[in-house]
Write a protein that holds these residues in place. Structure first.
Motif, mmCIF file in Angstrom:
data_model
loop_
_atom_site.group_PDB
_atom_site.id
_atom_site.type_symbol
_atom_site.label_atom_id
_atom_site.label_comp_id
_atom_site.label_asym_id
_atom_site.label_seq_id
_atom_site.Cartn_x
_atom_site.Cartn_y
_atom_site.Cartn_z
ATOM 1 N N GLY A 360 1.010 -1.257 -0.140
ATOM 2 C CA GLY A 360 -0.213 0.551 0.006
ATOM 3 C C GLY A 360 1.062 1.542 -0.166
ATOM 4 O O GLY A 360 0.427 2.204 0.368
ATOM 5 N N ALA A 361 1.886 1.414 -0.307
ATOM 6 C CA ALA A 361 2.782 2.036 -0.690
ATOM 7 C C ALA A 361 3.753 2.327 -1.760
ATOM 8 O O ALA A 361 4.320 1.260 -1.845
ATOM 9 C CB ALA A 361 3.514 2.555 0.831
ATOM 10 N N LEU A 362 4.172 2.967 -2.198
ATOM 11 C CA LEU A 362 5.151 3.515 -3.428
ATOM 12 C C LEU A 362 6.706 4.343 -3.281
ATOM 13 O O LEU A 362 6.381 4.858 -1.641
ATOM 14 C CB LEU A 362 4.644 4.542 -4.321
ATOM 15 N N ARG A 363 7.145 3.312 -3.076
ATOM 16 C CA ARG A 363 8.911 3.624 -3.001
ATOM 17 C C ARG A 363 9.647 3.069 -3.654
ATOM 18 O O ARG A 363 9.897 2.739 -5.509
ATOM 19 C CB ARG A 363 9.366 2.437 -2.241
ATOM 20 N N LEU A 364 10.341 4.270 -4.044
ATOM 21 C CA LEU A 364 11.282 5.569 -4.918
ATOM 22 C C LEU A 364 12.818 4.758 -4.614
ATOM 23 O O LEU A 364 12.862 6.354 -3.751
ATOM 24 C CB LEU A 364 10.336 6.157 -5.278
ATOM 25 N N ASP A 365 13.294 4.878 -5.385
ATOM 26 C CA ASP A 365 15.097 5.056 -4.967
ATOM 27 C C ASP A 365 15.955 5.593 -5.625
ATOM 28 O O ASP A 365 15.414 4.802 -7.095
ATOM 29 C CB ASP A 365 15.433 3.313 -4.639
ATOM 30 N N VAL A 366 16.701 6.260 -5.635
ATOM 31 C CA VAL A 366 17.991 6.777 -6.880
ATOM 32 C C VAL A 366 18.890 6.694 -6.166
ATOM 33 O O VAL A 366 18.897 7.211 -5.146
ATOM 34 C CB VAL A 366 17.359 8.045 -7.125
ATOM 35 N N GLU A 367 20.007 5.712 -7.083
ATOM 36 C CA GLU A 367 21.274 5.800 -6.151
ATOM 37 C C GLU A 367 22.386 6.139 -7.308
ATOM 38 O O GLU A 367 21.407 5.896 -9.009
ATOM 39 C CB GLU A 367 21.367 3.981 -6.711
ATOM 40 N N ASP A 368 23.106 6.356 -6.996
ATOM 41 C CA ASP A 368 24.777 6.816 -8.073
ATOM 42 C C ASP A 368 25.507 6.657 -7.474
ATOM 43 O O ASP A 368 25.958 6.512 -6.000
ATOM 44 C CB ASP A 368 24.219 8.375 -8.299
ATOM 45 N N ASP A 369 26.550 6.371 -8.396
ATOM 46 C CA ASP A 369 27.913 5.758 -7.409
ATOM 47 C C ASP A 369 29.228 7.453 -7.491
ATOM 48 O O ASP A 369 30.725 7.228 -7.380
ATOM 49 C CB ASP A 369 28.892 5.329 -8.438
ATOM 50 N N GLY A 370 28.766 8.933 -6.753
ATOM 51 C CA GLY A 370 29.187 9.389 -7.207
ATOM 52 C C GLY A 370 29.746 10.303 -5.459
ATOM 53 O O GLY A 370 30.252 9.330 -4.976
ATOM 54 N N HIS A 371 30.505 10.970 -4.998
ATOM 55 C CA HIS A 371 31.328 11.409 -4.453
ATOM 56 C C HIS A 371 30.256 11.264 -3.278
ATOM 57 O O HIS A 371 30.847 11.612 -1.893
ATOM 58 C CB HIS A 371 32.461 12.551 -4.327
ATOM 59 N N GLY A 372 29.042 11.772 -3.080
ATOM 60 C CA GLY A 372 28.662 11.712 -2.267
ATOM 61 C C GLY A 372 27.970 13.001 -1.356
ATOM 62 O O GLY A 372 28.726 13.888 -2.214
ATOM 63 N N GLY A 373 28.364 13.167 0.058
ATOM 64 C CA GLY A 373 27.660 14.546 0.777
ATOM 65 C C GLY A 373 26.426 15.589 0.184
ATOM 66 O O GLY A 373 26.645 16.326 0.976
ATOM 67 N N ALA A 374 24.959 14.489 -0.193
ATOM 68 C CA ALA A 374 24.669 15.496 -0.629
ATOM 69 C C ALA A 374 24.075 15.837 0.917
ATOM 70 O O ALA A 374 23.660 15.696 1.820
ATOM 71 C CB ALA A 374 23.447 14.830 -1.337
ATOM 72 N N ASP A 375 23.632 17.165 0.689
ATOM 73 C CA ASP A 375 23.648 18.496 2.030
ATOM 74 C C ASP A 375 22.048 18.993 1.856
ATOM 75 O O ASP A 375 21.885 19.770 0.902
ATOM 76 C CB ASP A 375 24.836 18.486 2.504
ATOM 77 N N PRO A 376 20.881 18.920 2.437
ATOM 78 C CA PRO A 376 19.327 19.568 1.963
ATOM 79 C C PRO A 376 19.759 21.454 2.541
ATOM 80 O O PRO A 376 19.584 21.514 2.028
ATOM 81 C CB PRO A 376 18.133 19.246 2.613
#
Length: 435
Positions: A360-376
């Motif tokens: 009963g839920a949608l799950r969306l995953d977006v992955e990448d092999d970059g250098h990371g450190g994503a900060d909102p």
């Protein structure tokens, strides 16, 4: 604006000429009377509770005192004072008792009744004795001297043997009566604030209000989606069609113009500019709400977005059913924002999109092999994306350690639509095709 409480009245210049000093005195005097009565009742019920006879009445005695205090609160608090109790789901005394015992408001009222019977009413009387009793005793010094004929013992501390002394005491009493009216109102305001905090419903005890907020939020989401699609339709059927006609007209004018001349060069530039504007407008329309999302659903729309990504993207979203339009739109733009961030900030060589609808839920995953450190907090668009998902009661999770990899996960609770149903409203015939 008219004051609603004694505290608000104290901030105004007309406090002493208003009814608020009398309201405050009446509220504190009523607290002394009701508190003394509550003290006597609780003592009697407490005595009987030793034999388990008055225990149920003792537990529910707060209901009566709570109702009385809410009525008294209107003296010094002009805002509505709603009842915090729910209507029982079934008739009868047993259902009523079960409902009341299960409510937090019942126990808060009992706590307030105990506080009133032991602490609050003596404080009310003490405030009245200082703020009203003392000035009135000083004001009565001339009358007391006239009755006694020889002396007047004012508040057991000052002995007036002549009328000038008695009149001086009365003058001091008049000044104190005016001065002490202000702290008296402050005390009444504090008592009223305490009563409102304990005896009125809280947000968690108003399921109807919470349900209305949720329903209102859903209506806002639907209205936003409808307005966005209206803008898309107007751009496609209006501005885009006129630009197509303008491009065709300029192309025909180029054919009629003498080759190699200044007019031909100007028409060629205008034709090229019109073509570029038309391309940008088509991209804008596609970004507002792509046709593939409306016609085929989230899976093909994510595949289309992956094909247009600057970074190679593998997609696994073919098994998705049709979902509500607001969910498909939010998930699509979440995927597009994630792919845009990957192309701009991650330094990734490859990415992957996985979408599933389970439980009963949608799950969306977006992955990448970059250098990371994503900060909102760095303004990457992730904060706005999280707000958009939260409107649908969804969650956005980002796992992006320094050095990578990065995983952005979106989860939105939603039902799957029946097979063959469309998640969007029918489009007009004039906008059924795309150029």
């Amino acid at each position: 604006m008219e004051p609603r409480t004694p505290w608000q009245a104290l901030a105004g210049p007309r406090y002493l000429r208003s009814s608020w000093p009398w309201r405050s005195v009446g509220y504190l005097a009523g607290g002394g009377v009701v508190g003394a009565l509550a003290c006597a009742v609780l003592l009697v019920l407490g005595t009987f509770s030793l034999f388990l006879v008055g225990l149920p009445l003792l537990l529910l005695s707060g209901l009566a005192s709570g109702r009385a205090e809410r009525l008294r609160l209107r003296l010094v608090d002009l805002d509505p004072v709603p009842d915090p109790h729910r209507v029982p789901a079934a008739p009868g005394l047993a259902a009523w008792l079960r409902t009341r015992v299960a409510e937090q408001a019942t126990w808060r009222e009992l706590a307030y009744a105990l506080l009133l019977a032991t602490v609050l009413w003596p404080l009310d009387l003490l405030a009245l004795a200082v703020g009203v009793g003392l000035p009135l005793a000083l004001l009565g010094a001339p009358l007391q001297l006239a009755v006694d004929g020889h002396e007047a013992k004012v508040v057991k501390a000052y002995l007036a043997t002549s009328y000038p002394e008695a009149l001086g005491a009365a003058l001091v009493g008049a000044v104190l009566l005016v001065v002490l009216a202000h702290p008296l109102a402050a005390v009444a305001g504090a008592r009223a604030a305490l009563a409102r905090a304990l005896l009125t419903p809280r947000e968690t005890e108003r399921p109807g209000a919470i349900g209305e907020v949720i329903a209102s939020r859903a209506r806002l989401v639907d209205a936003f989606e409808a307005e966005r699609r209206r803008i898309e339709r107007d751009l496609h059927d209006g501005a885009q069609q006129r630009l197509v006609a303008l491009t065709m007209t300029l192309g025909l004018a180029r054919l009629d113009a003498p080759p190699g001349g200044p007019l031909a060069e100007q028409l060629a530039k205008a034709h090229a500019e019109a073509g570029q504007v038309l391309t940008e407008l088509r991209e804008l329309i596609h970004g507002i709400h792509p046709q593939v999302l409306a016609d085929y659903g989230l899976g093909p729309a994510l595949t289309d977005a992956a094909d247009r990504s600057a970074v190679p993207v593998d997609t696994d979203a073919d098994a998705l059913p049709r979902l509500p339009a607001s969910v498909e739109s939010a998930a699509y733009f979440a995927g597009c924002e994630a792919l845009a961030n990957i192309g701009k900030h991650s330094g990734a060589r490859r990415a992957r999109i996985t979408a599933r609808h389970t439980g009963g839920a949608l799950r969306l995953d977006v992955e990448d092999d970059g250098h990371g450190g994503a900060d909102p907090a760095r303004g990457s668009g992730l904060t706005g994306l999280a707000d958009r998902i939260a409107v649908l009661d969804g969650t956005l999770t980002i796992m992006s350690p320094p050095g990578g990899p990065t995983l952005l996960r979106v989860e939105i609770p939603c039902p799957a639509l029946p097979t063959g149903s469309a998640s969007s409203s029918p489009r007009t015939a004039s906008s059924s095709g795309r150029d």
